[in-house]
Design a protein around this motif. Structure first.
Motif, short mmCIF file in Angstrom:
data_model
loop_
_atom_site.label_atom_id
_atom_site.label_comp_id
_atom_site.label_asym_id
_atom_site.label_seq_id
_atom_site.Cartn_x
_atom_site.Cartn_y
_atom_site.Cartn_z
N THR A 1 0.86 -1.05 0.03
CA THR A 1 -0.03 -0.01 0.00
C THR A 1 0.88 1.20 0.01
O THR A 1 0.62 2.36 -0.78
CB THR A 1 -1.03 -0.24 1.22
N GLY A 2 2.05 1.34 0.75
CA GLY A 2 2.82 2.44 0.75
C GLY A 2 3.28 2.84 -0.66
O GLY A 2 3.29 3.98 -1.28
N LEU B 1 0.56 4.38 -2.59
CA LEU B 1 0.29 5.59 -2.41
C LEU B 1 1.40 6.76 -2.99
O LEU B 1 0.99 7.44 -3.65
CB LEU B 1 0.30 5.65 -0.76
N ARG B 2 2.59 6.00 -2.94
CA ARG B 2 3.56 6.86 -3.42
C ARG B 2 3.42 7.18 -5.09
O ARG B 2 3.73 8.10 -5.62
CB ARG B 2 5.04 6.29 -3.15
N LEU C 1 1.61 11.21 3.81
CA LEU C 1 2.74 10.47 3.72
C LEU C 1 4.00 11.49 4.36
O LEU C 1 4.71 10.87 5.21
CB LEU C 1 3.15 10.21 2.23
N LYS D 1 1.66 9.87 8.79
CA LYS D 1 0.36 9.72 9.37
C LYS D 1 -0.45 8.63 8.56
O LYS D 1 -0.09 8.49 7.39
CB LYS D 1 -0.58 10.89 9.38
N VAL E 1 -3.06 7.15 6.31
CA VAL E 1 -4.22 7.35 5.38
C VAL E 1 -5.50 6.97 5.71
O VAL E 1 -5.35 5.91 6.38
CB VAL E 1 -3.73 7.16 3.93
N ILE F 1 -7.54 3.72 1.71
CA ILE F 1 -6.76 2.26 1.53
C ILE F 1 -7.61 1.12 1.21
O ILE F 1 -7.35 0.37 0.20
CB ILE F 1 -5.94 2.00 2.91
N GLY G 1 2.36 -4.02 4.48
CA GLY G 1 1.83 -2.72 4.75
C GLY G 1 0.50 -2.40 4.89
O GLY G 1 -0.05 -1.25 5.12
N ARG H 1 -3.34 -1.93 8.62
CA ARG H 1 -2.30 -1.23 9.76
C ARG H 1 -3.22 -0.64 10.73
O ARG H 1 -2.86 -0.19 11.77
CB ARG H 1 -1.77 0.13 9.06
N GLN I 1 -9.17 -1.36 9.32
CA GLN I 1 -8.48 -2.18 8.17
C GLN I 1 -8.57 -3.68 8.10
O GLN I 1 -8.92 -4.44 6.99
CB GLN I 1 -7.38 -1.55 7.73
N ARG J 1 6.09 7.16 12.80
CA ARG J 1 5.69 6.02 12.07
C ARG J 1 5.85 4.89 13.24
O ARG J 1 5.05 3.79 13.18
CB ARG J 1 6.49 5.90 10.82
#
Ligand code: AMP
Length: 192
Positions: free
Chosen positions: A37-38, A41-42, A59, A63, A65, A70, A91, A94, A98, A150
């Motif tokens: 997922t990270g 997102l990037r 990001l 924090k 999202v 997600i 990832g 989290r 979720q 984080r």
């Protein structure tokens, strides 16, 4: 041990624990779908879309999202044919919310999660690893303040997910502070 290989898996571990490295290995060796997922997102952020701009603030601050964003993002990845041979979640989930959404979604598509594998590395080692990665990769969320945030979020929000999943699932904890190859060996032993 079981004679059925377990290839629908979720990999857990704080930032810098090496879960991305292990997930890439599993994707290559087992042909499973790697859902990070990270990374998603990037990529969205790099597109510069409206959503991407909203994501950037989360990001950069380290924090989480919002859960709905997600869950919507991974839905089609889990349901699609790419995940026929299995998947490795990297990832995600989290938060407990979720995790609940994930379990419902997987029940709908009849692809239940087989196992959760957790890479454990002490915080002080993570901080050192992430400082190294910051120099190599120039990631905006690898500054000391954001790293601390984080890690705090991992302990406060993500560790309860393991507790939740352990009610219905095998959760295997692995010492992730060892050399990469030894960690890989331990992960393979856990899932096969
Ligand atoms: P990662 O590459 O997995 O360390 O994720 C980088 C950043 O993306 C995190 O610090 C969060 O801001 C965001 N992120 C990644 N996965 C999630 C998730 N499952 N839920 C909320 N935020 C996430």
């Amino acid at each position: 041990m079981t004679d059925v290989a377990r290839h629908n898996l979720a990999l857990f571990g704080p930032a810098g624990s090496g879960k991305g490295t292990q997930a890439v290995y599993l994707e290559r060796e087992l042909g499973v779908e790697h859902i990070a997922t990270g990374e998603m997102l990037r990529q969205e952020r790099a597109l510069g879309s409206e959503l991407g701009q909203t994501l950037a603030a989360y990001l950069d601050a380290g924090k989480l999202v919002p859960d709905e964003v997600i869950v919507a993002m991974i839905r089609h990845r889990l349901a699609g044919p790419q995940a026929d041979a299995g998947f490795v979640l990297d990832g995600f989930p989290r938060t407990v919310a979720q995790a609940k959404a994930l379990m419902e979604l997987l029940a709908q598509v009849e692809r239940p999660l087989d196992i959760a594998v957790v890479l454990e590395v002490p915080d002080d080692q993570l901080v050192a690893r992430l400082a190294r990665r910051a120099r190599q990769e120039d990631r905006s969320d690898d500054t000391p303040e954001v790293i601390a945030e984080r890690l705090r979020i991992y302990h406060d929000e993500t560790e309860p997910v393991l507790e939740y999943l352990s009610q219905t699932l095998t959760v295997v904890r692995i010492d992730g502070a060892r050399p990469v190859e030894e960690v890989t060996e331990a992960v393979l032993q856990a899932i096969e």
